[in-house]
Design an enzyme around this catalytic site. Sequence first.
Site, PDB file in Angstrom:
ATOM      1  CG  HIS A 210      40.926  29.952  38.636  1.00  0.00           C
ATOM      2  ND1 HIS A 210      41.568  29.791  39.838  1.00  0.00           N
ATOM      3  CD2 HIS A 210      41.123  31.237  38.297  1.00  0.00           C
ATOM      4  CE1 HIS A 210      42.110  30.950  40.195  1.00  0.00           C
ATOM      5  NE2 HIS A 210      41.846  31.846  39.288  1.00  0.00           N
TER       6      HIS A 210
ATOM      7  CG  HIS B 159      46.053  31.312  37.280  1.00  0.00           C
ATOM      8  ND1 HIS B 159      46.627  32.543  37.481  1.00  0.00           N
ATOM      9  CD2 HIS B 159      44.781  31.430  37.713  1.00  0.00           C
ATOM     10  CE1 HIS B 159      45.743  33.375  38.016  1.00  0.00           C
ATOM     11  NE2 HIS B 159      44.607  32.718  38.170  1.00  0.00           N
TER      12      HIS B 159
ATOM     13  CG  HIS C  82      40.538  36.673  37.739  1.00  0.00           C
ATOM     14  ND1 HIS C  82      41.594  36.634  36.855  1.00  0.00           N
ATOM     15  CD2 HIS C  82      40.713  35.589  38.548  1.00  0.00           C
ATOM     16  CE1 HIS C  82      42.369  35.590  37.127  1.00  0.00           C
ATOM     17  NE2 HIS C  82      41.855  34.933  38.148  1.00  0.00           N
TER      18      HIS C  82
ATOM     19  CD  GLU D 214      48.615  37.593  36.080  1.00  0.00           C
ATOM     20  OE1 GLU D 214      48.860  38.210  35.029  1.00  0.00           O
ATOM     21  OE2 GLU D 214      48.492  36.358  36.138  1.00  0.00           O
TER      22      GLU D 214
ATOM     23  CG  HIS E  94      45.860  38.947  42.382  1.00  0.00           C
ATOM     24  ND1 HIS E  94      46.652  37.947  41.877  1.00  0.00           N
ATOM     25  CD2 HIS E  94      44.623  38.420  42.492  1.00  0.00           C
ATOM     26  CE1 HIS E  94      45.904  36.873  41.667  1.00  0.00           C
ATOM     27  NE2 HIS E  94      44.671  37.132  42.027  1.00  0.00           N
TER      28      HIS E  94
ATOM     29  CG  HIS F  65      44.810  34.622  45.784  1.00  0.00           C
ATOM     30  ND1 HIS F  65      43.862  33.648  45.593  1.00  0.00           N
ATOM     31  CD2 HIS F  65      44.623  35.515  44.790  1.00  0.00           C
ATOM     32  CE1 HIS F  65      43.133  33.934  44.511  1.00  0.00           C
ATOM     33  NE2 HIS F  65      43.579  35.074  44.007  1.00  0.00           N
TER      34      HIS F  65
ATOM     35  CG  HIS G 117      39.541  37.705  42.045  1.00  0.00           C
ATOM     36  ND1 HIS G 117      40.364  38.341  41.144  1.00  0.00           N
ATOM     37  CD2 HIS G 117      40.249  36.656  42.516  1.00  0.00           C
ATOM     38  CE1 HIS G 117      41.521  37.699  41.055  1.00  0.00           C
ATOM     39  NE2 HIS G 117      41.474  36.669  41.883  1.00  0.00           N
TER      40      HIS G 117
HETATM   41 CU1  CUO Z   1      43.007  33.576  39.322  1.00  0.00          CU
HETATM   42 CU2  CUO Z   1      43.236  35.563  41.935  1.00  0.00          CU
HETATM   43  O1  CUO Z   1      44.050  35.104  40.093  1.00  0.00           O
HETATM   44  O2  CUO Z   1      42.705  33.783  41.290  1.00  0.00           O
END
Ligand code: CUO
Length: 694
Positions: A209, A213, A239, A351, A366, A370, A406
């Site tokens: 993950h 990113h 995701h 995003e 999003h 978080h 998610h």
């Molecule tokens: Cu990878 Cu919400 O974008 O965790």
Amino acid sequence: MSANKKDLLLLFERPQEPVFMKKGEDNAVFDVPEKFLTKRHQSIGPGLLERLSEDAGRRIQVKDIDLPDLTEQMSLGRYEQFSLFIPFHRALAGSLIDIFMGAKSIEELLSIAVYSRDRLNPYLFNYAFSVALMHRPDTKYLKIPSLAEIFPEKFIASKAFARIREELAVIPESSRTPVVVPHNFTISDREEEHRLWYFREDMGANLHHWHWHLIYPFETNSREIVRKDRRGEIFYFMHQQIVARYNMERFSNDLPRAKTFSNLREPIVEGYFPKINALLSNQAAPPRLPGTQLQDIDIPVEQLRVDISNLELWRDRFLEVIDKGYFIDEYENKFPLDDVTGIDYLGNIMESSIISPNRRYYGDLHNMGHVCISYSHDPQHLHLESFSVMADSATAMRDPSFYRWHSHIDDLFEYYKAKLPKYNEQQLGYKGIIVNDILVETPNEAPNTLHTFWQQSDINIGRGVDFAPRSGEIFARITHLQHHPFTYTFKVTNNNDLVKFGTVRVYLGPKYDENSKKMKFNENRRFMCEMDRFKVQLHPGENTIKRRSNESDLTTNFENTFRNLSEARSGDGGPEELEENFCGCGWPDHLLVPKGNEKGFQCELFVFISNYDDDKIEQDLVGQCTTATVFCGLRDRKYPDKRPMGFPFDRPANENVETFDDFLLSNMKMEDVKIFHKNVITSRPETKKKDKNI
Ligand code: CUO
């Protein structure tokens, strides 16, 4: 000796130790101009440098240059946490990436990086430097070290660190033994969420993950770094698949699917106590108590202000785009969503990257979700606590709320997908192609069974433990899920007179829901997990296709996931290095198969051969690392499959399809597969302590 590219990688090592201390296997030191030193180190005088580098194995000259102004980037303290999801941090990272990207040569890049390294927050430095190395034409084939090697504290229980330091300080390297990292350690077995520890806290899943990113950064001035082929769509798809996988794991542990976090004003039932430390600050990652409710966030030090009503507004605007069928840019121009690119635009809006068509209007749902979850324990910063694991892409998957958040994001995308034209037989079918038989074989086991167990593997984390003795090799022994390798055999008839090409799409899904009931197709499809995707040649008549589980285009192998910095190649851009660092991205092979259970978790394997004429992307494939493309795509190239990601399950089927059987055409087949889990721990033979080449 002048700098070579590989020396750049030394700057990842022991991130808190000053740059002039010895680095690498050969005890190299950077010879830095005095003005590069921080004030603190300058004040000690030249004697310090000489003493620390007197028995250096190699000296690397760092060229004196006009130094960049880092005032802005230094506003994030050395001992603070760093989060890509916080806009202020994201902007700092973006401008730092630009500074690294702007260096005119390797020599200049080295100077800038050496100068900035000891002044900046190590996480910020690591992120921006990694992104820059991956995207500069002259460094993009360097093998970026795994984050677990550099910042092991993000992946390993804080309890293990006392042992690790003791072992490093007291025991000579030749006598050291791996430190066993506690597992299943964050929740008691009286709380049912503990059953998912092996997935949420898996080092490989979290590394994947983080790496994903890193490959898809969302803020820098270099738009071409951000504007990757179908990046918005891959954000949605990757995701969505993680959530689908998590739900499979939940079903195999007799747990219901993750509840979507659709009502932001409802308390989050699941608590999470991470028990990992931020080593920079020596502070424990903050916990979230069960039943915590999100609140408006107001944290001046992070320049962060977001109300729950902002999140709701952004969500409504996202849904409004879908309802209206178009989005508006900053000049109020309308852009319709079409079947091919609509999901990609929506992914970019969600995003909130710099290529979001209108960040001001569509906001930052999003990322701020978080952030709000990650600050729910101290939303006004009254207790001066940092954010929790949810705000860091290297740790977010540890927290049950990740999957709830998610699931909600995925529901929003699903709202769009449900409005798209349904696939017709021409898109789904393949004339003359018949999948007759599916067999899954695990050696020495019954046909159509898969088998999982626990495995212990050793990871060298010596380069991530700062201020420890120089001979710093130390292994952490982690426990993770593993499966026995298996083989698929598909019998396929080609009734055409000519050779045909197809894409084999293999999915695994649960046979029943959490209440042991069969699901309707439209529900079931969202639980389907892509296992592999590959091209085949089909000769007229009968064909037997064999494929091994470790060939999966979804996964990356253990060596790539946990690659060792000392194994890094020379960085000369030779052919063997091409595409190297993309290999680090990919779902970890050891999590390819869901855990299953002792009585045999009932699943269905779906195999679908689509017409390659409708799938293919014309492009050169250069380099060796063209694996794990399902979640990660291909570097500098188009996503290697023209169909919508998740095809054919990315949207509901037409109304006469009620069950999975109704959906099947001759070029598709389903087969029952059971996954058995044995509750035993084995060790990975090739990663015994003495074998350092993990
Ligand atoms: Cu990878 Cu919400 O974008 O965790």
